[in-house]
Design an enzyme around this catalytic site. Structure first.
Site, PDB file in Angstrom:
ATOM      1  N   LEU A  38      43.554  19.144 102.588  1.00  0.00           N
ATOM      2  CA  LEU A  38      43.097  18.423 103.775  1.00  0.00           C
ATOM      3  C   LEU A  38      42.376  17.148 103.326  1.00  0.00           C
ATOM      4  CD1 LEU A  38      41.629  21.441 105.824  1.00  0.00           C
ATOM      5  CD2 LEU A  38      43.945  20.505 105.897  1.00  0.00           C
ATOM      6  N   GLY A  39      42.117  16.237 104.266  1.00  0.00           N
ATOM      7  CA  GLY A  39      41.335  15.029 103.932  1.00  0.00           C
ATOM      8  C   GLY A  39      42.123  13.742 103.978  1.00  0.00           C
ATOM      9  N   GLY A  40      43.464  13.842 104.016  1.00  0.00           N
ATOM     10  CA  GLY A  40      44.292  12.649 104.203  1.00  0.00           C
ATOM     11  C   GLY A  40      44.231  11.666 103.053  1.00  0.00           C
ATOM     12  N   CYS A  42      42.261   9.103 102.650  1.00  0.00           N
ATOM     13  CA  CYS A  42      40.906   8.758 102.236  1.00  0.00           C
ATOM     14  C   CYS A  42      40.395   9.654 101.114  1.00  0.00           C
ATOM     15  CB  CYS A  42      39.985   8.844 103.451  1.00  0.00           C
ATOM     16  SG  CYS A  42      38.277   8.531 103.063  1.00  0.00           S
ATOM     17  N   THR A 144      48.208  10.530 112.154  1.00  0.00           N
ATOM     18  CA  THR A 144      49.085  10.636 110.984  1.00  0.00           C
ATOM     19  C   THR A 144      48.908   9.494 109.985  1.00  0.00           C
ATOM     20  OG1 THR A 144      50.772   9.710 112.444  1.00  0.00           O
ATOM     21  CG2 THR A 144      50.858  12.079 112.052  1.00  0.00           C
ATOM     22  N   SER A 146      48.542   6.141 107.594  1.00  0.00           N
ATOM     23  CA  SER A 146      49.350   5.002 107.131  1.00  0.00           C
ATOM     24  C   SER A 146      49.833   5.253 105.707  1.00  0.00           C
ATOM     25  CB  SER A 146      48.491   3.728 107.155  1.00  0.00           C
ATOM     26  OG  SER A 146      47.406   3.872 106.257  1.00  0.00           O
ATOM     27  N   GLU A 204      48.165 -14.064  94.979  1.00  0.00           N
ATOM     28  CA  GLU A 204      47.866 -13.999  96.415  1.00  0.00           C
ATOM     29  C   GLU A 204      48.565 -15.147  97.122  1.00  0.00           C
ATOM     30  OE1 GLU A 204      46.102 -11.989  98.794  1.00  0.00           O
ATOM     31  OE2 GLU A 204      47.028 -13.550 100.017  1.00  0.00           O
ATOM     32  N   ASP A 312      44.535   5.009 111.519  1.00  0.00           N
ATOM     33  CA  ASP A 312      45.418   3.977 110.977  1.00  0.00           C
ATOM     34  C   ASP A 312      46.723   3.827 111.752  1.00  0.00           C
ATOM     35  OD1 ASP A 312      43.579   3.529 108.998  1.00  0.00           O
ATOM     36  OD2 ASP A 312      44.916   3.970 107.318  1.00  0.00           O
ATOM     37  N   HIS A 444       8.607  -2.940  99.548  1.00  0.00           N
ATOM     38  CA  HIS A 444       8.636  -3.878  98.427  1.00  0.00           C
ATOM     39  C   HIS A 444       8.475  -3.102  97.126  1.00  0.00           C
ATOM     40  CE1 HIS A 444       7.992  -7.480  96.074  1.00  0.00           C
ATOM     41  NE2 HIS A 444       6.952  -6.866  95.514  1.00  0.00           N
TER      42      HIS A 444
HETATM   43  P1  FAD Z   1      45.051   9.310 106.830  1.00  0.00           P
HETATM   44  O1  FAD Z   1      43.820   9.425 106.030  1.00  0.00           O
HETATM   45  O2  FAD Z   1      46.165   8.506 106.275  1.00  0.00           O
HETATM   46  O3  FAD Z   1      45.536  10.792 107.092  1.00  0.00           O
HETATM   47  C1  FAD Z   1      46.729  11.084 107.748  1.00  0.00           C
HETATM   48  C2  FAD Z   1      47.131  12.503 107.406  1.00  0.00           C
HETATM   49  O4  FAD Z   1      48.193  12.900 108.260  1.00  0.00           O
HETATM   50  C3  FAD Z   1      47.681  12.644 105.988  1.00  0.00           C
HETATM   51  O5  FAD Z   1      47.011  13.688 105.323  1.00  0.00           O
HETATM   52  C4  FAD Z   1      49.158  12.988 106.187  1.00  0.00           C
HETATM   53  O6  FAD Z   1      49.668  13.863 105.192  1.00  0.00           O
HETATM   54  C5  FAD Z   1      49.109  13.683 107.533  1.00  0.00           C
HETATM   55  N1  FAD Z   1      50.380  13.669 108.275  1.00  0.00           N
HETATM   56  C6  FAD Z   1      51.171  12.599 108.554  1.00  0.00           C
HETATM   57  N2  FAD Z   1      52.210  12.971 109.314  1.00  0.00           N
HETATM   58  C7  FAD Z   1      52.084  14.311 109.515  1.00  0.00           C
HETATM   59  C8  FAD Z   1      52.833  15.276 110.241  1.00  0.00           C
HETATM   60  N3  FAD Z   1      53.912  14.954 110.950  1.00  0.00           N
HETATM   61  N4  FAD Z   1      52.409  16.552 110.193  1.00  0.00           N
HETATM   62  C9  FAD Z   1      51.290  16.915 109.513  1.00  0.00           C
HETATM   63  N5  FAD Z   1      50.547  16.046 108.826  1.00  0.00           N
HETATM   64  C10 FAD Z   1      50.932  14.754 108.848  1.00  0.00           C
HETATM   65  N6  FAD Z   1      38.867   3.003 103.925  1.00  0.00           N
HETATM   66  C11 FAD Z   1      37.528   2.863 103.995  1.00  0.00           C
HETATM   67  O7  FAD Z   1      36.964   2.891 105.084  1.00  0.00           O
HETATM   68  N7  FAD Z   1      36.777   2.684 102.853  1.00  0.00           N
HETATM   69  C12 FAD Z   1      37.342   2.631 101.629  1.00  0.00           C
HETATM   70  O8  FAD Z   1      36.647   2.465 100.628  1.00  0.00           O
HETATM   71  C13 FAD Z   1      38.741   2.772 101.537  1.00  0.00           C
HETATM   72  N8  FAD Z   1      39.348   2.732 100.328  1.00  0.00           N
HETATM   73  C14 FAD Z   1      40.692   2.926 100.257  1.00  0.00           C
HETATM   74  C15 FAD Z   1      41.289   2.900  99.003  1.00  0.00           C
HETATM   75  C16 FAD Z   1      42.637   3.104  98.886  1.00  0.00           C
HETATM   76  C17 FAD Z   1      43.265   3.078  97.531  1.00  0.00           C
HETATM   77  C18 FAD Z   1      43.420   3.359 100.055  1.00  0.00           C
HETATM   78  C19 FAD Z   1      44.885   3.620  99.952  1.00  0.00           C
HETATM   79  C20 FAD Z   1      42.847   3.385 101.304  1.00  0.00           C
HETATM   80  C21 FAD Z   1      41.471   3.163 101.421  1.00  0.00           C
HETATM   81  N9  FAD Z   1      40.840   3.159 102.659  1.00  0.00           N
HETATM   82  C22 FAD Z   1      39.484   2.973 102.734  1.00  0.00           C
HETATM   83  C23 FAD Z   1      41.593   3.346 103.927  1.00  0.00           C
HETATM   84  C24 FAD Z   1      41.432   4.783 104.453  1.00  0.00           C
HETATM   85  O9  FAD Z   1      41.883   5.672 103.476  1.00  0.00           O
HETATM   86  C25 FAD Z   1      42.214   4.936 105.738  1.00  0.00           C
HETATM   87  O10 FAD Z   1      41.821   3.958 106.662  1.00  0.00           O
HETATM   88  C26 FAD Z   1      41.960   6.318 106.351  1.00  0.00           C
HETATM   89  O11 FAD Z   1      42.330   7.340 105.465  1.00  0.00           O
HETATM   90  C27 FAD Z   1      42.731   6.465 107.658  1.00  0.00           C
HETATM   91  O12 FAD Z   1      42.472   7.717 108.191  1.00  0.00           O
HETATM   92  P2  FAD Z   1      43.491   8.449 109.158  1.00  0.00           P
HETATM   93  O13 FAD Z   1      42.827   9.734 109.546  1.00  0.00           O
HETATM   94  O14 FAD Z   1      43.931   7.545 110.228  1.00  0.00           O
HETATM   95  O15 FAD Z   1      44.792   8.755 108.287  1.00  0.00           O
END
Ligand code: FAD
Length: 468
Positions: A38-40, A42, A144, A146, A204, A312, A444
């Site tokens: 879990l945790g996606g 992030c 879900t 990005s 860039e 996202d 301070h």
């Molecule tokens: P996500 O975290 O992308 O989670 C989506 C989840 O849905 C995933 O686990 C995926 O497997 C699951 N999923 C997708 N489709 C399905 C399905 N059909 N069935 C079941 N599960 C599914 N943001 C910050 O704020 N600070 C930071 O320092 C930062 N650093 C980052 C560094 C990197 C290298 C990257 C790549 C991103 C970073 N981000 C940061 C961005 C941040 O990770 C995302 O904005 C955040 O994770 C988005 O959260 P979310 O819940 O929308 O989706």
């Protein structure tokens, strides 16, 4: 078929925080996740592992280059990259395990597999073993997330042309790393590998780095990173990437001139795209915008009754804390409360050294909107704690509305900018003025005194600099 009040698809910071809030409010909730942990993004391949490596490589850099200034003599500093990566993985494991435990304590059911909305109110979950389970839900939240964007002429191969995911786990520092895209991810991971010994070149397309952040501070950051050994080519458009024997040659154009860059690895960090493949949103008639983001109203409702989207996968900055706030607001709306996110106060941070943080409007954005503003600036070289820390690079900058003195934006370049920006965000959330912040007693000696001083500087009454 088990019935839930809420089924959340995706367990990133948007989804899992929504699940916790739903649990707190007594809603019968399930969360569906296709990945093992879990945790996606992030927790697994984003915010957390990148910050773990940034901290470790920053310590290495300190031991190599800064410790001597404090009279600390370290004869030979070497890196055990394997151990550094293991530490990063352990941090990730602790946090993803923590999310699993939080699901249990909040009585949230975790369903492993790909979640697909088969009809409004119905979700099927197909596990990695091929088993399918159907559940019913009064409310379905799509969270879900990005995935990294590819360049049309340079598909990820996971070896030479890589995304942030692979760049978090290189088993050795590439001799030459080419980074395409000077946004947060490119600058952060470029910094990590530069500190660990790679020759890092950043290409860039725009005439500046860190788009969206204050230009003056972004330029100072570029200067600092250049001083640390990174090379920048701005206004440089990459048009081709050729791989031969595991090495890459990039062709780019800059002001009509053709340039080539040789590299051992190429990190493509040109942005992320919303991910909703497999979730079935299109099949039930959910509307998308021109960038393939799910369209929602102010309460995260899609055009299909009972189906919501957050994080996202919808419009707005792709940030974990933005996704979290949306998750909470969405659940509170479902529970009959008034969920709300203040998009004017979402901080953004680049965790380089120095860190670049910003919240609200930049000076340029305020001007573009025709708002008359006053600016207050304070450099860390006039802050006692920053000097005591031998960490006096950067400044704080406030953008306040001229008529009301309300703070519209705050921008900080400093090693601890990610922590310092929170104070400005809090004051902004309450509609506070630069005077409110400037009259608040700060301990301070602290770096936060520079935040107070910059607020005072709006009215040209900073204490430790000459006000101009
Ligand atoms: P996500 O975290 O992308 O989670 C989506 C989840 O849905 C995933 O686990 C995926 O497997 C699951 N999923 C997708 N489709 C399905 C399905 N059909 N069935 C079941 N599960 C599914 N943001 C910050 O704020 N600070 C930071 O320092 C930062 N650093 C980052 C560094 C990197 C290298 C990257 C790549 C991103 C970073 N981000 C940061 C961005 C941040 O990770 C995302 O904005 C955040 O994770 C988005 O959260 P979310 O819940 O929308 O989706």
């Amino acid at each position: 078929m088990e019935k839930f009040d809420v089924v959340i698809i995706g367990s990133g910071p948007g989804g899992y925080v929504a699940a916790i809030r739903a649990g707190q409010l007594g809603l019968k909730t399930a969360i569906v996740e296709k990945d093992k942990e879990l945790g996606g993004t992030c927790l697994n391949i984003g915010c957390i592992p990148s910050k773990a490596l940034l901290t470790s490589s920053d310590h290495f850099s300190f031991a190599q280059k800064e410790a001597g200034k404090h009279g600390i003599v370290i004869d030979q500093v070497t890196v055990d990259l394997n151990k550094m990566l293991q530490r990063k993985d352990k941090v990730v494991k602790t946090l993803t395990g923590g999310v699993r435990a939080l699901m249990k304590t909040n009585k949230v059911t975790t369903l492993e597999g790909i979640g697909t909305i088969t009809a409004p109110g119905k979700v099927s979950v197909k596990s990695s073993k091929g088993e399918t389970q159907e559940v019913e839900a009064k409310h379905i939240i799509i969270a879900t997330g990005s995935v990294p964007m590819e360049l049309p002429f340079a598909k990820f191969d996971g070896q030479t042309i890589v995304s942030s995911t692979e760049a978090l786990s290189f088993t050795e520092a590439p001799a030459r790393l080419l980074v395409i895209g000077a946004g947060a991810i490119g600058l952060e991971l470029g910094s990590v590998w530069s500190r660990l010994g790679s020759e890092v070149t950043v290409l860039e397309f725009l005439p500046r780095i860190a788009l969206g952040f204050d230009l003056e501070l972004a330029n100072l950051l570029q200067r600092a990173l250049t001083g640390q050994g990174m090379t920048f080519h701005l206004e440089t458009k990459v048009s081709a990437l050729k791989i031969e024997n595991g090495h890459a040659t990039a062709t780019a154009s800059k002001g009509g001139e053709e340039l080539t860059f040789e590299a051992d690895k190429v990190l493509v960090s040109v942005g992320r795209r919303p991910f909703s493949e497999g979730v079935g949103a299109d099949k039930i008639g959910v509307e998308f915008d021109e960038k393939k983001r799910i369209k929602v109203d102010a309460h995260y409702r899609t055009n299909v009754e009972g189906v919501y989207a957050i994080g996202d996968v919808i419009a707005g900055p792709m940030l974990a804390h933005k996704a979290e706030e949306e998750g909470i607001a969405c659940i509170e709306t479902i529970a009959g409360k008034s969920g709300h996110v203040n998009y004017n106060v979402i901080p953004g941070i680049i965790y380089t050294n120095p860190e670049l943080a910003g919240v609200g409007l930049t000076e340029d954005q305020a001007k573009e909107q025709g708002i008359e503003v006053r600016i207050g600036k304070f450099p860390f070289r006039a802050n006692g704690r920053a000097l005591a820390n031998e960490d006096a690079e950067g400044m704080v900058k406030f953008v306040a509305e001229a008529k009301t003195d309300r703070i519209l934006g705050a921008h900080i370049l400093q090693h601890a900018a990610s922590e310092l920006i929170a104070e400005a965000a809090s004051v902004m959330e309450f509609g506070g003025s630069s005077e409110d912040l400037g009259r608040t007693c700060h301990s301070h000696p602290t770096l936060s005194e520079a935040v107070k001083e910059a607020a005072l500087a709006v009215e040209k009454r900073a204490l430790h600099i000459v006000n101009r």
